[in-house]
Enzyme design. Sequence first.
Site, PDB file in Angstrom:
ATOM      1  N   ASP A 279       0.877  -1.159   0.000  1.00 36.84           N
ATOM      2  CA  ASP A 279       0.000   0.000   0.000  1.00 36.84           C
ATOM      3  C   ASP A 279       0.923   1.219   0.000  1.00 36.84           C
ATOM      4  OD1 ASP A 279      -2.040   1.791   0.076  1.00 36.84           O
ATOM      5  OD2 ASP A 279      -3.146   0.776   1.678  1.00 36.84           O
TER       6      ASP A 279
HETATM    7  C1  BGC Z   1      -4.925   3.338   0.037  1.00 36.36           C
HETATM    8  C2  BGC Z   1      -4.960   2.370  -1.130  1.00 36.36           C
HETATM    9  C3  BGC Z   1      -4.703   3.128  -2.406  1.00 36.36           C
HETATM   10  C4  BGC Z   1      -3.365   3.856  -2.296  1.00 36.36           C
HETATM   11  C5  BGC Z   1      -2.984   4.618  -3.539  1.00 36.36           C
HETATM   12  C6  BGC Z   1      -3.668   4.182   0.029  1.00 36.36           C
HETATM   13  O1  BGC Z   1      -3.728   5.179   0.993  1.00 36.36           O
HETATM   14  O2  BGC Z   1      -5.038   2.629   1.243  1.00 36.36           O
HETATM   15  O3  BGC Z   1      -6.184   1.698  -1.168  1.00 36.36           O
HETATM   16  O4  BGC Z   1      -4.734   2.261  -3.497  1.00 36.36           O
HETATM   17  O5  BGC Z   1      -3.420   4.755  -1.220  1.00 36.36           O
HETATM   18  O6  BGC Z   1      -3.749   5.753  -3.686  1.00 36.36           O
END
Ligand code: BGC
Length: 859
Positions: A279
């Site tokens: 993530d």
């Molecule tokens: C989120 C993800 C997301 C990523 C990219 C993170 O903060 O938890 O679900 O895909 O950011 O934007």
Amino acid sequence: MKALLWASLVTSTFGATHNDEQYSPPFYPSPWAKGEGGWADAHQKALDFVSQLTLAEKVNLTTGNGWMQHHCVGETGSVPRLGFDGICFQDGPLGIRFAHYVSSFPAGINVAATWDRKLAYTRGQAMGKEFSDKGADVQLGPVSGPIGRSPEGGRNWEGFSPDPVLTGVFTAETVRGMQDAGVITSLKHFIGNEQEHFRIVREANGYGFNISESASTQIDDKTMHELYLWPFADAVRAGVGSIMCSYQQINNSYGCANSYTMNSLLKNELDFQGFVVTDWGAHGTGVASAFAGLDVSMPGDTDLGSGFSYWGGNLTIAVLNGTVPEWRLDDMAVRLMSAYYKVGRDKLRVPVNFNSWTKHTYGAEHAMVGPQHGYDIVNQHVDVHRGQSALIRKIGAESTVLLKNNGVLPLSGTEKLTAIIGEDAGPNAWGANGCEDRSCDNGTLATGWGSGTADYPYLITPADAIQRTILDKGDGLVDLVTHNWAYDKIQQLASQASVALVFVNADAGEGFLAVDGNIGDRNNLTLWKNGEEVIRQTASVCNNTVVVMHTVGPVLINSWYDHENIKAILWAGLPGQESGNAIADILYGQVNPGAKSPFTWGKDRESYGAPLLYKQNNGNEAPQIDFTEGVFIDYRAFDKTNTTPIYEFGHGLSYTTFSYSDLQIQKLDAAPYKPTTGYTSPASSPSNSSKTWSEYLFPESIRKVPLYIYPYLNSTDPKEASADRHYGLPTDQYIPAGATNSSAQPLHPAGGAPGGNAGLWEEVYKVTATITNTGTRPGDEVVQVYLSLGGPDDPQIVLRGFDKIALETGQTKTFSAVLTRRDISNWDPVTQDWVVSEYPKTVFVGSSSRKLHLNAALP
Ligand code: BGC
């Protein structure tokens, strides 16, 4: 005590009782991809590609080039020598985030409410096509974590349902649809990522908390397998190309450095052949995460925009000095490229033609550092949204659950005066996309907030669509009051109305944005914006009141649902851009409702159990979120405590009626289960790169962009190149035992094929029943199969199958479903395998989890 407990977990099994769950047993080495189960071709192509790469080029594929350095929300490095652009990762699960001329599809929770596999697949495919045409290689979705442990969980709506079977089916169908359209699916967030509070230290502290580590989710082995891992297994079996590891810890080991969850569960037991990506910013260690099974770091920097990376040049150093064996790096690159070839990206790829950081045509090439480092056309405004509105409208209507209907619906459209009441019927005065990542609850709610949203190309409000329907159908009067505190006006209008349609909502989203004091997770389960009072004001003067709810999950309806003037209640979830048309289709009978609630509607919060953690509970160390309820979430919790819900899981009415008869259960001729035995082949490298340090110095031919993450070294002195004060520490102090072992490894008994042992998927029973449409309209019925596994620790019933059947008036059809071996098994922590228990099992077939019309013992 600590050491003892650890040792016993390592040598025996993952903790079976709750006090044993604070540790995550180590599992090394990281399983290497084998190219099996439909991956052979892609794996071979990936090997061929990776074999041509230098060490720096391989590293470049594993590490993003930094936050806001390119078009996409994350992009790996490229291989210019071979004309290979970096891989573009883009949010999210319901459409393309940070782009325009795209569609905003109904949310995952709505897909679950359709109980329609084909619609889930078609939506996945339609989304995938948009991503592909915009040049995105990886779609960051769908979501099966959160699954929805606590009803307040901020991102539950991005996923499907708190039931693992329903979530598993829709995850797999979505994955298939998206990947058939040629984009890599990144299923998230692995695993136990069930709330927003405390997921990220910095985020939590920004809200005034004071923690030094992210929360840890404590999950026991049985619960892990029977609930949280279940849908991920379905996705791996469906060939998912990528899985995103989560921010929070699992049993006190970070999601993206957890060798148990990544190496053992995902890559060994489930035999996952694709790649694990962090993530965003969830990468917290260098070498350790490489050994624990991480393959790609996103967006590549330590903190977003820091210019430093745990990988990039540091991974080059770790391979050069022999800390990380080259086969592990190669496996990372091979896994990434296998996913790329598996979905046919090599044939469909177009250059990225949108920009996440501006909607203008021209802009900075590296938004992080500004136009002085490159200024060009960054946005080509390619319109990919056309042709999707009918599908979006159909999913919207088919996911609208008719919870209550005392004969008032469907409406004719010729009512004398229709009152539309509530802010949720109208537009957002700031524009449909007026709030950052849709982080406000203004006007009608058609999606939640956060990275899991997309720009609306337009948003049809309920007020628009209802007025148009009424004008099309007759000459009725229609007026609306969208001010939720204008009680006089509400009453004036509603008291005159032949029918009053009240629109209310409840919102939630991702934790980096707070709305009205809700830090992603909802603070409670009440309606937003005075919704209860709007309903009461209307119902007190209009005896033909219909309530429509746009909510992210269950809300408390106890105080009004049985009001005598409230004649009908609908849940429309988060239907996306065609919201108004979809609800009009249902209200006026264009579509006969066939949706079923994918969650339970309880009388109070307590009956759900599984409390969300809102307060630090471990000093300033990692908050401990103990999943002590085990598998008992949603309807399983209600059944366990014998609590009657208002509307049960699986409930949903139709404008017609159905009858159920003649349940038959046939035992199928399945081979006996064989735990997988044997060994993998040893790890190997497609190429053996040069280990001459000077070859990896920053090339003079490249213009260095500030804060950009490169795979190169700035010195041939490793200590200087790494800028690591601890460089040179004896490796036995930080390399986990077995991590560099490249010899053949034993296979997992429950493993051996993507998704798990093929015997688990063998069909062992066939269930059939006769369903008749006994009413006066054609309609769809979702027939549901539940199973009682029979053991003292088992839920009363668990969903195991379903199908949506279309029936003409008076028509009869045979419903059929199969049970696989996994469906009738329990996870056994001792043998680390699925077993069919001795307990007698019963099959139920019904129209909801509490309307179980037919039952029979499993022979
Ligand atoms: C989120 C993800 C997301 C990523 C990219 C993170 O903060 O938890 O679900 O895909 O950011 O934007």
